[in-house]
Structures are given as structure tokens and as C-alpha cells.
Design an enzyme around this catalytic site. Structure first.
Site, PDB file in Angstrom:
ATOM      1  N   LYS A  22       0.845  -1.213   0.000  1.00 44.58           N
ATOM      2  CA  LYS A  22       0.000   0.000   0.000  1.00 44.58           C
ATOM      3  C   LYS A  22       0.873   1.255   0.000  1.00 44.58           C
ATOM      4  CE  LYS A  22      -1.622   1.599   4.051  1.00 44.58           C
ATOM      5  NZ  LYS A  22      -1.355   2.992   4.431  1.00 44.58           N
ATOM      6  N   ASN A  23       1.878   1.277   0.857  1.00 42.66           N
ATOM      7  CA  ASN A  23       2.650   2.508   1.031  1.00 42.66           C
ATOM      8  C   ASN A  23       3.639   2.768  -0.096  1.00 42.66           C
ATOM      9  OD1 ASN A  23       1.192   3.027   3.280  1.00 42.66           O
ATOM     10  ND2 ASN A  23       2.796   2.506   4.759  1.00 42.66           N
ATOM     11  N   CYS A 124      -4.594  13.213  13.287  1.00 38.60           N
ATOM     12  CA  CYS A 124      -4.618  11.817  12.883  1.00 38.60           C
ATOM     13  C   CYS A 124      -4.593  10.990  14.148  1.00 38.60           C
ATOM     14  CB  CYS A 124      -3.391  11.548  12.021  1.00 38.60           C
ATOM     15  SG  CYS A 124      -2.993   9.837  11.854  1.00 38.60           S
ATOM     16  N   ARG A 129       1.310  14.551  13.469  1.00 32.81           N
ATOM     17  CA  ARG A 129       1.801  14.460  12.087  1.00 32.81           C
ATOM     18  C   ARG A 129       1.767  15.801  11.337  1.00 32.81           C
ATOM     19  NH1 ARG A 129      -0.796   9.060   9.640  1.00 32.81           N
ATOM     20  NH2 ARG A 129       1.109   8.832   8.467  1.00 32.81           N
ATOM     21  N   ARG A 407      -8.483  -0.784   4.779  1.00 27.63           N
ATOM     22  CA  ARG A 407      -7.637   0.261   4.189  1.00 27.63           C
ATOM     23  C   ARG A 407      -6.279  -0.314   3.787  1.00 27.63           C
ATOM     24  NH1 ARG A 407      -6.609   5.192   7.718  1.00 27.63           N
ATOM     25  NH2 ARG A 407      -5.424   5.590   5.844  1.00 27.63           N
TER      26      ARG A 407
HETATM   27  C1  EPZ Z   1       4.542   6.921   6.351  1.00 25.24           C
HETATM   28  O1  EPZ Z   1       3.815   7.973   6.961  1.00 25.24           O
HETATM   29  C2  EPZ Z   1       3.593   5.747   6.258  1.00 25.24           C
HETATM   30  N1  EPZ Z   1       2.452   6.099   5.435  1.00 25.24           N
HETATM   31  C3  EPZ Z   1       3.146   5.333   7.644  1.00 25.24           C
HETATM   32  O2  EPZ Z   1       2.331   4.178   7.536  1.00 25.24           O
HETATM   33  C4  EPZ Z   1       4.377   4.987   8.480  1.00 25.24           C
HETATM   34  O3  EPZ Z   1       3.975   4.686   9.795  1.00 25.24           O
HETATM   35  C5  EPZ Z   1       5.350   6.168   8.489  1.00 25.24           C
HETATM   36  O4  EPZ Z   1       5.679   6.555   7.129  1.00 25.24           O
HETATM   37  C6  EPZ Z   1       6.657   5.865   9.204  1.00 25.24           C
HETATM   38  O5  EPZ Z   1       7.271   4.764   8.611  1.00 25.24           O
HETATM   39  C7  EPZ Z   1       2.510   5.947   4.122  1.00 25.24           C
HETATM   40  O6  EPZ Z   1       3.512   5.567   3.557  1.00 25.24           O
HETATM   41  C8  EPZ Z   1       1.265   6.208   3.346  1.00 25.24           C
HETATM   42  P1  EPZ Z   1       6.757  10.241   8.300  1.00 25.24           P
HETATM   43  P2  EPZ Z   1       4.365   9.458   6.944  1.00 25.24           P
HETATM   44  O7  EPZ Z   1       6.675  11.521   7.546  1.00 25.24           O
HETATM   45  O8  EPZ Z   1       5.068   9.692   5.666  1.00 25.24           O
HETATM   46  C9  EPZ Z   1       7.184  13.565  11.688  1.00 25.24           C
HETATM   47  C10 EPZ Z   1       0.371   2.888   7.827  1.00 25.24           C
HETATM   48  O9  EPZ Z   1      -0.160   2.357   8.821  1.00 25.24           O
HETATM   49  N2  EPZ Z   1       6.989  14.614  10.680  1.00 25.24           N
HETATM   50  O10 EPZ Z   1       7.919   9.343   8.024  1.00 25.24           O
HETATM   51  O11 EPZ Z   1       3.235  10.342   7.294  1.00 25.24           O
HETATM   52  C11 EPZ Z   1       5.914  12.743  11.922  1.00 25.24           C
HETATM   53  O12 EPZ Z   1       5.009  13.398  12.761  1.00 25.24           O
HETATM   54  C12 EPZ Z   1       0.947   4.298   7.903  1.00 25.24           C
HETATM   55  O13 EPZ Z   1       0.463   2.340   6.715  1.00 25.24           O
HETATM   56  C13 EPZ Z   1       7.162  15.933  11.062  1.00 25.24           C
HETATM   57  O14 EPZ Z   1       7.470  16.247  12.223  1.00 25.24           O
HETATM   58  O15 EPZ Z   1       5.394   9.411   8.145  1.00 25.24           O
HETATM   59  C14 EPZ Z   1       6.512  11.491  12.529  1.00 25.24           C
HETATM   60  O16 EPZ Z   1       6.749  11.694  13.891  1.00 25.24           O
HETATM   61  C15 EPZ Z   1       0.662   4.961   9.213  1.00 25.24           C
HETATM   62  N3  EPZ Z   1       6.980  16.916  10.119  1.00 25.24           N
HETATM   63  C16 EPZ Z   1       7.838  11.349  11.793  1.00 25.24           C
HETATM   64  O17 EPZ Z   1       8.119  12.639  11.247  1.00 25.24           O
HETATM   65  C17 EPZ Z   1       6.662  16.623   8.833  1.00 25.24           C
HETATM   66  O18 EPZ Z   1       6.505  17.556   8.023  1.00 25.24           O
HETATM   67  C18 EPZ Z   1       7.846  10.331  10.670  1.00 25.24           C
HETATM   68  O19 EPZ Z   1       6.722  10.557   9.849  1.00 25.24           O
HETATM   69  C19 EPZ Z   1       6.507  15.276   8.460  1.00 25.24           C
HETATM   70  C20 EPZ Z   1       6.681  14.289   9.405  1.00 25.24           C
END
Ligand code: EPZ
Length: 428
Positions: A22-23, A124, A129, A407
Site C-alpha cells: 500500500k505505502n 490523525c 503528524r 484500508r
Molecule cells: C509513512 O507515513 C507511512 N504512510 C506510515 O504508515 C508509516 O507509519 C510512516 O511513514 C513511518 O514509517 C505511508 O507511507 C502512506 P513520516 P508518513 O513523515 O510519511 C514527523 C500505515 O499504517 N513529521 O515518516 O506520514 C511525523 O510526525 C501508515 O500504513 C514531522 O514532524 O510518516 C513522525 O513523527 C501509518 N513533520 C515522523 O516525522 C513533517 O513535516 C515520521 O513521519 C513530516 C513528518
């Protein structure tokens, strides 16, 4: 509303075909916005998030054709996406608020149409996030950004985005995807430092290269992108879902048995496989997948800390906790990526699990037997941890609100019942 009904106690034996990730499928679909030519994706999973993203992309003018959508098979679908013209650069709240990844259209829209108006994804269930790192990266590429009535309004400078050096203070999958896509059409060279190395990022990068992008450093913390004037069509197969594979590996460790996870690649799952081995399960890498097995011996308690890839994935934390509920001893599970990703704890307690949460650490004291219960899915990965607990619990379990599962897990009940679990979907 659909529910999953299962009766625990059966070992799992046989083969589970692992679907496309999915991701990876989501950013790959979004990459279709970067070219007027058709992008053909193979092995796309049949999931609610994929269907939702189709709607979002159609709103921007992408023509989406799916081959095999209604076929009752576990083979992936082939999807052709063609954005001959971008007809709308706004991604409205109604569409973006249901799926955070839809925010990622901001990168390709800005790169190709030079403007984008995308609703902030908002809160969320698993944490706040924010999008600050996306905005930092896009500004470095020269975009002007303002927030207007809940929308991020972004404009490229005259002549389009410009290459830049971007150093993320924190590893972020989403912002790496977005800057990677945007930089393919920027003028000059972009260097992304501290880039996410998740296999889904590499899958996107490899597809972009097939589309004519110039990217080096794929699979490392530093991605270098030489901008080109335009991208063209390509055909790409979505990488196998390491989170789905890891989930079924944990289910097998929980119940005992011997299962071949077809198409899964150990290199994408090493941290989780190491923890499973420490807990008492065994695995072998085979030419067509990973075989996971456990004899009658119990599972030992093991500590885990979530980390960006190649560390232990946050998307497997809930499932691992499910496994630890029946381990011998006490395990400590530290969640470092999202601040509110322990919602499954209260539901696991309904099975009789002994879990205490203190800040970012859950302490799980294994019990000798869980008992089936009525439970409620709260988010995608949390819901499947309840299924894992239910597979080993004595008696009947009903998981409510399984739209979360739909999902991200393709035909979970079919895959598990094919390897011997007593599990069914109850509709209505
Ligand atoms: C991706 O989310 C995945 N989603 C998530 O999977 C996964 O848990 C996550 O990466 C971590 O591996 C998809 O690929 C669709 P991040 P993403 O940006 O991209 C912080 C599932 O269940 N951050 O790597 O949203 C954020 O808050 C989902 O399939 C900021 O602070 O995750 C987090 O603490 C859930 N500012 C950390 O970085 C920003 O602008 C990592 O988030 C962006 C992120």
C-alpha cells in the site's frame, strides 16, 4: 458494518501470497501526475486507500483504468494512470482529510503545473503528524507558500522549481517522497540529505528513473536528483508489502506452524525477523519468499524500539505487541516515531493481556493464555494486532469497525483461513 469473527487455537500452515505494498502503491499512483503519458502499475493491491486515491487523482484530471478490479483473485491489479492534462490543482478538504498520503500530490502538482492548493491533512489518530518538513523542502526548491483557510497554497517561481540542498532534521517518508517527485522536474540538481530509506521510497525512485528521472543514491540516506524537462510513461511493478509480510510472520509466530510468505523479501524485513528469531521463531529465505515457522515451544519476551528503516518499523509495533502478550517474561516496547500509537493497548487488555504504558514505552508481561473478546479496531495496524491476539486466544473473538483493516490488508480473512485459521467476515 462488517466485522471479523475468529476462533483462536489453530496453527497456521501453508502459503500466504503477499500483496503489493500500500505505502508504495500510493506514491507511485501520485507520480502519474508528473507526466502526460500513461504510467502502468502492476501488482497494485485491492484496498480502500487505493480506491480513495483514484478519486483524488481523477479530480486533478488523471484518467485511471484498472484491469482486474472485480476479479476474485489474490493476484494484484494492473492500473493505468494518465494525466494528459492537469485540470485542477486544488486537493479539497473532503478528499484529503480521509487519507494523509493524498497531501503528497502537492509535490508533482507544483513541479508540473507550478501551483498547488492542497488542504492541510489535519490531525490523525496516531499523532499530530505536522507538515513543516514538506513545506521546508518545497520552500528550498523555490516555492512560495502560504496557509489560507486550512489550505497550503504553493507557487513555483517563474520558470519552475529550482534544485537545492535539503537536509531533513528528522527522517520523514512522506516529505522524502514529495521532494523526490518535485525535484525530478526542477531546474538543476537537488540533494536530499537524511532521506528516508524505506523500501517504498526506493520503489518510487526506481519507477521515476524508468520515467526518465535522473536519480542516484537510491536506497541510501542521500538522494541526488538531476532535474529534467519532462518525464515519460513507464511500466512498474509495486514492491511486495513488507508490513503485510511482517504481520503474517508474527501471526505464525503467535500460533505456531509453518508458512511461506510468497513474494516477501527478507532484506526489507530484517529488523523484524531478527526480533522474531530472538523471540523463538525461525525463518529461511527461499527463492520465492520467506518461510517462517515455530515448533511447539513458547515465545520469549524481547524488547523492541521503533526506528526509521532499516530499524524496526512503527507499522509493525502493534502486531509485535500482540505477539508479546503471550510471551514468557516481560518485554518493553518503545515507540519513537509517533507519539500516540498505543491505542491497541486498551483493546488488547480485553483479551486479558497485561500491558502498562508509561509515555512512549509499553511494558508487556506475558500471560499464559488470552481469552477471546469483542474488540474494536482503532487504526489500521492496531486492528491487525487484535486479529493476531484473537488467533491465539481461547474461544471466539469479534473485531468490530474493520474498515480500518480494509484500508491496508487485502482479503485478510481469506489469506488466514487458507492457512488454517478459523476466521470469517460477517457482513451487515
Ligand atoms: C509513512 O507515513 C507511512 N504512510 C506510515 O504508515 C508509516 O507509519 C510512516 O511513514 C513511518 O514509517 C505511508 O507511507 C502512506 P513520516 P508518513 O513523515 O510519511 C514527523 C500505515 O499504517 N513529521 O515518516 O506520514 C511525523 O510526525 C501508515 O500504513 C514531522 O514532524 O510518516 C513522525 O513523527 C501509518 N513533520 C515522523 O516525522 C513533517 O513535516 C515520521 O513521519 C513530516 C513528518
Amino acid at each position: 458494518m462488517d466485522r471479523i469473527r475468529l476462533v483462536g487455537g489453530n496453527e497456521l500452515h501453508g502459503e500466504i501470497p503477499i500483496s503489493g505494498a500500500k505505502n508504495a502503491a500510493l506514491p507511485l499512483m501520485i507520480a502519474s501526475l508528473l507526466t502526460k503519458d500513461p504510467l502502468v502499475l502492476e501488482n497494485v493491491p485491492r484496498l480502500a486507500d487505493v480506491t480513495q486515491l483514484e478519486r483524488i487523482l481523477e479530480n486533478h484530471g488523471v484518467d485511471v483504468a484498472v484491469h482486474g478490479r472485480r476479479v476474485q483473485t489474490l493476484e494484484g491489479q494492473r492500473m493505468t494512470l494518465q494525466a494528459a492534462e492537469i485540470v485542477d490543482t486544488t486537493a479539497p478538504y473532503e478528499l484529503v482529510s480521509t487519507m494523509r498520503a493524498s497531501f503528497w500530490v502537492i509535490g508533482p502538482l507544483l513541479a508540473r503545473a507550478h501551483e498547488a492548493r492542497v488542504s492541510l491533512p489535519g490531525g490523525c489518530a496516531i499523532g499530530t503528524r505536522p507538515v513543516d518538513l514538506f513545506l521546508y523542502g518545497l520552500k528550498e526548491l523555490g516555492a512560495e507558500i502560504e496557509i489560507d483557510e486550512g489550505y497550503v497554497v504553493a507557487r513555483a517561481p517563474k520558470g519552475g522549481l529550482r534544485g537545492a540542498r535539503i537536509n531533513f532534521p528528522k527522517v520523514t517518508v512522506g516529505a522524502t517522497h514529495v521532494i523526490l517527485m518535485a525535484a525530478t522536474l526542477a531546474k538543476g540538481t537537488t540533494v536530499i540529505e537524511n532521506a528516508a530509506m524505506e523500501p517504498e521510497v526506493s520503489d518510487l525512485a526506481e519507477c521515476l528513473v524508468k520515467m526518465g528521472a535522473k536519480i542516484t543514491g537510491i536506497g541510501t540516506r542521500t538522494l541526488t536528483i538531476e532535474g529534467v524537462d519532462e518525464l515519460h510513461g513507464a511500466t512498474h511493478e509495486v514492491v511486495a508489502d513488507r508490513i503485510e509480510a511482517g504481520t503474517y510472520a508474527m501471526a505464525t509466530a503467535m500460533t505456531g506452524g509453518n508458512v511461506l510468505l510468497k513474494n516477501a523479501r527478507a532484506i526489507h524485513l530484517q529488523a523484524a525477523l531478527d526480533k522474531l528469531t530472538a523471540a523463538g521463531a525461525q525463518f529461511t529465505s527461499e527463492p520465492n519468499g520467506i518461510r517462517i515457522y515455530r515448533n511447539g515451544n513458547g515465545i520469549q519476551a524481547v524488547d523492541v524500539e521503533t526506528e526509521p528503516f532499516p530499524g524496526f518499523a512503527t507499522d509493525l509495533q502493534a502486531q509485535f505487541m500482540g505477539l508479546m502478550t503471550m510471551a514468557q517474561g516481560v518485554s518493553h516496547i518503545r515507540e519513537t516515531i509517533f507519539e500516540n500509537r498505543f491505542m491497541h493497548v486498551a483493546e488488547l487488555a480485553r483479551f486479558g493481556a497485561d500491558i502498562k504504558v508509561d509515555g512512549q514505552v509499553a511494558t508487556v508481561t506475558g500471560v499464559s493464555q488470552l481469552k477471546g473478546a469483542q474488540v474494536m479496531a482503532t487504526d489500521l495496524r492496531a486492528s491487525v494486532s487484535l486479529v493476531i491476539a484473537g488467533l491465539a486466544a481461547k474461544g471466539e473473538t469479534v473485531v468490530n469497525r474493520i474498515y480500518h483493516l480494509d484500508r491496508g490488508f487485502e482479503r485478510l480473512e481469506d489469506k488466514l483461513s487458507a492457512v488454517g485459521a478459523e476466521i470469517e467476515r460477517v457482513t451487515g
